[in-house]
Design a protein around this motif. Structure first.
Motif, PDB file in Angstrom:
ATOM      1  N   TYR A  58       0.831  -1.202   0.000  1.00 24.52           N
ATOM      2  CA  TYR A  58       0.000   0.000   0.000  1.00 24.52           C
ATOM      3  C   TYR A  58       0.869   1.258   0.000  1.00 24.52           C
ATOM      4  O   TYR A  58       0.639   2.187  -0.768  1.00 24.52           O
ATOM      5  N   LEU A  59       1.875   1.282   0.876  1.00 22.97           N
ATOM      6  CA  LEU A  59       2.755   2.448   0.952  1.00 22.97           C
ATOM      7  C   LEU A  59       3.511   2.664  -0.349  1.00 22.97           C
ATOM      8  O   LEU A  59       3.670   3.796  -0.806  1.00 22.97           O
ATOM      9  N   GLN A  60       3.958   1.579  -0.942  1.00 23.72           N
ATOM     10  CA  GLN A  60       4.692   1.682  -2.213  1.00 23.72           C
ATOM     11  C   GLN A  60       3.764   2.173  -3.322  1.00 23.72           C
ATOM     12  O   GLN A  60       4.130   3.042  -4.110  1.00 23.72           O
ATOM     13  N   LYS A  61       2.541   1.635  -3.358  1.00 27.43           N
ATOM     14  CA  LYS A  61       1.569   2.017  -4.381  1.00 27.43           C
ATOM     15  C   LYS A  61       1.177   3.490  -4.267  1.00 27.43           C
ATOM     16  O   LYS A  61       0.975   4.171  -5.268  1.00 27.43           O
ATOM     17  N   LYS A  62       1.108   3.993  -3.042  1.00 27.70           N
ATOM     18  CA  LYS A  62       0.725   5.383  -2.819  1.00 27.70           C
ATOM     19  C   LYS A  62       1.890   6.350  -2.970  1.00 27.70           C
ATOM     20  O   LYS A  62       1.753   7.547  -2.732  1.00 27.70           O
ATOM     21  N   GLY A  63       3.060   5.828  -3.350  1.00 27.01           N
ATOM     22  CA  GLY A  63       4.200   6.701  -3.595  1.00 27.01           C
ATOM     23  C   GLY A  63       4.942   7.114  -2.338  1.00 27.01           C
ATOM     24  O   GLY A  63       5.521   8.199  -2.298  1.00 27.01           O
ATOM     25  N   CYS A  64       4.914   6.265  -1.330  1.00 27.92           N
ATOM     26  CA  CYS A  64       5.606   6.572  -0.066  1.00 27.92           C
ATOM     27  C   CYS A  64       6.596   5.466   0.299  1.00 27.92           C
ATOM     28  O   CYS A  64       6.539   4.917   1.396  1.00 27.92           O
ATOM     29  N   PRO A  65       7.528   5.139  -0.597  1.00 31.15           N
ATOM     30  CA  PRO A  65       8.470   4.061  -0.263  1.00 31.15           C
ATOM     31  C   PRO A  65       9.376   4.411   0.908  1.00 31.15           C
ATOM     32  O   PRO A  65       9.818   3.522   1.634  1.00 31.15           O
ATOM     33  N   GLU A  66       9.629   5.713   1.118  1.00 32.34           N
ATOM     34  CA  GLU A  66      10.471   6.109   2.256  1.00 32.34           C
ATOM     35  C   GLU A  66       9.788   5.781   3.577  1.00 32.34           C
ATOM     36  O   GLU A  66      10.449   5.480   4.568  1.00 32.34           O
ATOM     37  N   VAL A  67       8.456   5.820   3.603  1.00 28.07           N
ATOM     38  CA  VAL A  67       7.715   5.427   4.802  1.00 28.07           C
ATOM     39  C   VAL A  67       7.778   3.914   4.964  1.00 28.07           C
ATOM     40  O   VAL A  67       7.954   3.400   6.067  1.00 28.07           O
ATOM     41  N   ALA A  68       7.664   3.194   3.852  1.00 28.36           N
ATOM     42  CA  ALA A  68       7.722   1.724   3.895  1.00 28.36           C
ATOM     43  C   ALA A  68       9.065   1.233   4.427  1.00 28.36           C
ATOM     44  O   ALA A  68       9.139   0.197   5.083  1.00 28.36           O
ATOM     45  N   LEU A  69      10.123   1.980   4.164  1.00 26.00           N
ATOM     46  CA  LEU A  69      11.449   1.592   4.651  1.00 26.00           C
ATOM     47  C   LEU A  69      11.484   1.463   6.173  1.00 26.00           C
ATOM     48  O   LEU A  69      12.258   0.674   6.709  1.00 26.00           O
ATOM     49  N   ARG A  70      10.656   2.229   6.857  1.00 22.74           N
ATOM     50  CA  ARG A  70      10.622   2.178   8.325  1.00 22.74           C
ATOM     51  C   ARG A  70      10.133   0.834   8.849  1.00 22.74           C
ATOM     52  O   ARG A  70      10.433   0.458   9.973  1.00 22.74           O
ATOM     53  N   PHE A  71       9.347   0.113   8.027  1.00 22.99           N
ATOM     54  CA  PHE A  71       8.781  -1.158   8.443  1.00 22.99           C
ATOM     55  C   PHE A  71       9.701  -2.339   8.167  1.00 22.99           C
ATOM     56  O   PHE A  71       9.525  -3.408   8.727  1.00 22.99           O
ATOM     57  N   VAL A  72      10.649  -2.177   7.259  1.00 22.95           N
ATOM     58  CA  VAL A  72      11.413  -3.302   6.726  1.00 22.95           C
ATOM     59  C   VAL A  72      12.750  -3.467   7.439  1.00 22.95           C
ATOM     60  O   VAL A  72      13.487  -2.503   7.608  1.00 22.95           O
ATOM     61  N   GLN A  73      13.069  -4.707   7.814  1.00 21.94           N
ATOM     62  CA  GLN A  73      14.343  -5.029   8.410  1.00 21.94           C
ATOM     63  C   GLN A  73      15.258  -5.789   7.423  1.00 21.94           C
ATOM     64  O   GLN A  73      16.472  -5.659   7.476  1.00 21.94           O
ATOM     65  N   ASP A  74      14.642  -6.558   6.529  1.00 19.14           N
ATOM     66  CA  ASP A  74      15.391  -7.385   5.587  1.00 19.14           C
ATOM     67  C   ASP A  74      16.137  -6.517   4.564  1.00 19.14           C
ATOM     68  O   ASP A  74      15.519  -5.700   3.880  1.00 19.14           O
ATOM     69  N   PRO A  75      17.462  -6.694   4.441  1.00 15.17           N
ATOM     70  CA  PRO A  75      18.264  -5.855   3.533  1.00 15.17           C
ATOM     71  C   PRO A  75      17.836  -5.934   2.063  1.00 15.17           C
ATOM     72  O   PRO A  75      17.818  -4.923   1.380  1.00 15.17           O
ATOM     73  N   SER A  76      17.501  -7.124   1.579  1.00 15.23           N
ATOM     74  CA  SER A  76      17.123  -7.247   0.156  1.00 15.23           C
ATOM     75  C   SER A  76      15.787  -6.543  -0.118  1.00 15.23           C
ATOM     76  O   SER A  76      15.619  -5.919  -1.167  1.00 15.23           O
ATOM     77  N   THR A  77      14.840  -6.629   0.807  1.00 19.08           N
ATOM     78  CA  THR A  77      13.573  -5.932   0.643  1.00 19.08           C
ATOM     79  C   THR A  77      13.757  -4.431   0.698  1.00 19.08           C
ATOM     80  O   THR A  77      13.166  -3.684  -0.062  1.00 19.08           O
ATOM     81  N   ARG A  78      14.639  -3.979   1.594  1.00 23.31           N
ATOM     82  CA  ARG A  78      14.925  -2.542   1.689  1.00 23.31           C
ATOM     83  C   ARG A  78      15.527  -2.037   0.384  1.00 23.31           C
ATOM     84  O   ARG A  78      15.209  -0.938  -0.071  1.00 23.31           O
ATOM     85  N   PHE A  79      16.405  -2.836  -0.231  1.00 24.08           N
ATOM     86  CA  PHE A  79      17.009  -2.442  -1.493  1.00 24.08           C
ATOM     87  C   PHE A  79      15.949  -2.294  -2.583  1.00 24.08           C
ATOM     88  O   PHE A  79      16.012  -1.367  -3.397  1.00 24.08           O
ATOM     89  N   GLU A  80      14.973  -3.206  -2.614  1.00 22.71           N
ATOM     90  CA  GLU A  80      13.910  -3.157  -3.630  1.00 22.71           C
ATOM     91  C   GLU A  80      13.045  -1.909  -3.482  1.00 22.71           C
ATOM     92  O   GLU A  80      12.520  -1.402  -4.464  1.00 22.71           O
ATOM     93  N   LEU A  81      12.888  -1.433  -2.259  1.00 22.26           N
ATOM     94  CA  LEU A  81      12.079  -0.223  -2.061  1.00 22.26           C
ATOM     95  C   LEU A  81      12.839   0.993  -2.545  1.00 22.26           C
ATOM     96  O   LEU A  81      12.327   1.953  -2.986  1.00 22.26           O
TER      97      LEU A  81
END
Length: 81
Positions: A58-81
């Motif tokens: 949802y955060l990525q779709k709404k154009g807020c990947p920087e907010v989504a980064l706060r939720f992610v701990q996994d390095p590969s997922t963080r890179f994709e954002l």
């Protein structure tokens, strides 16, 4: 049906009253994002109340990947954002 705080009181099919606790965190987050109330979004993230792939999507779709980064701990997922 009555709502008081985070409790919804409703009637079952057997005509008995039932109280159900609800968590409105996801709704509050989405509303705050749509109203661009980033202080509220930050508060929800800091309390760490939401988890899950659907929130990230949802955060990525709404154009807020920087907010989504706060939720992610996994390095590969963080890179994709």
């Amino acid at each position: 049906v009555a709502i008081h705080g985070h409790t919804v009181t409703c009637m079952t099919r057997d005509w008995k009253l039932k109280k159900v606790e609800i968590d409105d965190t996801e709704f509050v987050l989405k509303r705050a994002l749509s109203l661009k109330k980033f202080a509220t979004v930050k508060s929800i993230i800091e309390k760490d109340k939401l988890r899950g792939e659907s929130i990230l999507a949802y955060l990525q779709k709404k154009g807020c990947p920087e907010v989504a980064l706060r939720f992610v701990q996994d390095p590969s997922t963080r890179f994709e954002l």
